[in-house]
Scaffold this active site. Structure first.
Site, mmCIF file in Angstrom:
data_model
loop_
_atom_site.group_PDB
_atom_site.id
_atom_site.type_symbol
_atom_site.label_atom_id
_atom_site.label_comp_id
_atom_site.label_asym_id
_atom_site.label_seq_id
_atom_site.Cartn_x
_atom_site.Cartn_y
_atom_site.Cartn_z
ATOM 1 N N ARG A 29 0.909 -1.323 -0.024
ATOM 2 C CA ARG A 29 0.114 -0.074 0.104
ATOM 3 C C ARG A 29 0.878 1.108 -0.001
ATOM 4 N NH1 ARG A 29 -4.703 -2.079 4.185
ATOM 5 N NH2 ARG A 29 -5.921 -3.313 2.451
ATOM 6 N N GLU A 41 -1.236 -8.744 -5.514
ATOM 7 C CA GLU A 41 -2.520 -9.560 -5.510
ATOM 8 C C GLU A 41 -2.354 -11.080 -6.062
ATOM 9 O OE1 GLU A 41 -5.498 -8.598 -5.073
ATOM 10 O OE2 GLU A 41 -4.842 -6.445 -4.268
ATOM 11 N N TYR A 124 -10.954 -10.404 -11.546
ATOM 12 C CA TYR A 124 -10.456 -9.939 -10.102
ATOM 13 C C TYR A 124 -8.957 -9.043 -9.980
ATOM 14 C CZ TYR A 124 -8.427 -9.439 -5.419
ATOM 15 O OH TYR A 124 -8.044 -9.087 -4.382
ATOM 16 N N ASP A 142 -13.648 -10.376 -5.122
ATOM 17 C CA ASP A 142 -13.105 -11.883 -4.360
ATOM 18 C C ASP A 142 -14.026 -12.341 -3.420
ATOM 19 O OD1 ASP A 142 -12.724 -10.015 -2.308
ATOM 20 O OD2 ASP A 142 -10.422 -10.533 -2.134
ATOM 21 N N CYS A 213 -26.965 -2.521 6.680
ATOM 22 C CA CYS A 213 -26.867 -3.920 6.592
ATOM 23 C C CYS A 213 -28.141 -4.621 6.938
ATOM 24 C CB CYS A 213 -25.666 -4.374 7.412
ATOM 25 S SG CYS A 213 -25.431 -6.154 7.087
ATOM 26 N N THR A 303 -6.191 -28.201 -3.129
ATOM 27 C CA THR A 303 -7.543 -27.774 -3.183
ATOM 28 C C THR A 303 -8.392 -28.950 -3.210
ATOM 29 O OG1 THR A 303 -6.553 -25.914 -4.172
ATOM 30 C CG2 THR A 303 -9.092 -26.192 -4.109
HETATM 31 FE FE1 SF4 Z 1 -20.913 -7.440 7.721
HETATM 32 FE FE2 SF4 Z 1 -21.974 -7.334 9.970
HETATM 33 FE FE3 SF4 Z 1 -20.868 -5.063 8.475
HETATM 34 FE FE4 SF4 Z 1 -23.177 -6.246 7.575
HETATM 35 S S1 SF4 Z 1 -22.768 -5.184 9.396
HETATM 36 S S2 SF4 Z 1 -21.489 -5.709 6.342
HETATM 37 S S3 SF4 Z 1 -22.520 -8.455 8.308
HETATM 38 S S4 SF4 Z 1 -19.809 -6.647 9.235
#
Ligand code: SF4
Length: 353
Positions: A29, A41, A124, A142, A213, A303
């Site tokens: 970075r 990457e 990606y 990803d 969320c 894998t």
């Molecule tokens: Fe992930 Fe929790 Fe953030 Fe939702 S609130 S994006 S589940 S860390």
């Protein structure tokens, strides 16, 4: 149901503000030159950040630019990669570096399509390089990013579905902030790596997106992302031989194609061989008067395959001058020959030299 762009468009600002304060200091970075972003990457695929850091620093010291990588002797390149696994990654990197020298004068291309056309680079990695190094609005989707987006939107579509992944990529690209594309890519990755963690253990109380969320609101975070059930790993049994003659260890090369193609390996037999079978095998390779001692077993997981390995230490009494093996010293092994981790495990836990 398609992804809700209005919901997604609200994540940009809080995410960028969070990243500015919380981003981990990582060597790749400090300088987001395209070559460096690309190297990091590729190394980070299937590999943890802590493991990658010393590899990245060593690799950059030895191969500071595209031209140095293009000209590297293969054996040295593989030695640099020893322990990271998935060796086709570094072979493809060299092919890509050679292509950049031939077609782009040694300068890493800045057009997404040109980056994507290089060996070993998929959507990606192309998205990561185009956005982080060249500030272009291409997403790098990803596992971390898929986890964040499916939890945010409580989307239960299965994430290996290409159509779904493309839809997520396109939706994210709609919300990329024009002047902060690289930072946005990294902030999404970072959130997935350190806050919206895998295995049902997200740190929602520390998350800048908590109020946006859907999964958090419903308490259903562990249900996302939805993944296809993995096929069971195939078990392969092997008998690995640590053969020593005049203080040197026997190595041989694997076939160029297939698992660990073209890598050095300890000689080995398929299945679990007993002493009599090993003796017969040695005689066939013109090696006689051997002392054979059973070593410790080892296991290595790839894998899709698991190797279960028995091992034997063999002091070779007589070796024909035209034996099929390369005999090397401990120092050669340390400095020159890359031995894949599976064989290294067997060797180090039975170390004879
Ligand atoms: Fe992930 Fe929790 Fe953030 Fe939702 S609130 S994006 S589940 S860390």
């Amino acid at each position: 149901m398609p992804l809700d762009l209005t919901q997604l468009s609200q994540i940009t600002e809080p995410l960028l503000a969070w990243y500015e304060k919380n981003a981990r200091v990582l060597p790749w970075r400090e300088n987001t030159d395209a070559y460096r972003v690309w190297v990091s990457e590729i190394m980070l695929q299937q590999t943890r950040v802590d493991t990658v850091i010393p590899y990245y620093e060593r690799f950059l010291r030895r191969f500071p630019d595209v031209a140095a990588l293009a000209a590297a002797p293969e054996q040295e390149l593989l030695k640099m990669w020893e322990g990271l696994g998935y060796y086709s990654r570094v072979r493809n990197m060299q092919k890509a570096a050679q292509q950049i020298c031939e077609k782009h004068n040694g300068i890493f291309p800045n057009e997404y399509e040109q980056i994507l056309s290089l060996p070993g680079i998929g959507a990606y990695t192309a998205g990561a390089v185009a956005s982080i190094a060249w500030n272009k609005p291409y997403a790098a989707v990803d596992g971390n990013v898929l986890r964040v987006v499916t939890r945010l939107t409580a989307d239960s579509r299965e994430i290996s579905n290409t159509k779904f992944k493309n839809e997520i990529t396109a939706a994210l690209q709609e919300i990329y902030p024009v002047d902060k594309c690289g930072i946005f890519t990294q902030s999404l990755m970072e959130l997935g790596a350190v806050v919206c963690m895998p295995n049902g253990a997200p740190r929602c109380t520390e998350c800048p997106l908590q109020s946006l969320c859907s999964a958090c609101a419903a308490g259903t975070q562990p249900e996302y992302p939805v993944k296809k059930k993995q096929a069971q790993r195939r078990i392969e049994e092997k008998t690995v031989l640590i053969m020593i003659y005049a203080g040197r260890l026997a190595l041989q090369k694997r076939a160029r194609s297939g698992l660990l193609g073209g890598m050095w390996e300890l000689p080995n037999l398929s299945g679990k061989a007993d002493t009599a079978q090993i003796q017969k095998w040695l005689a066939k390779h013109k090696i006689t008067q051997c002392r054979i001692v059973k070593g410790r077993p080892a296991r290595h997981i790839f894998t899709h395959i698991e190797w279960q390995m028995d091992s034997y230490l063999i002091e070779c009494g007589q070796v024909s001058a035209d034996s099929d093996f390369t005999w090397i010293t401990e120092q050669d092994l340390e400095n020159e020959y890359a031995l894949p981790t599976a064989f290294k495990k067997v060797y180090t836990q039975n170390r004879p030299l």
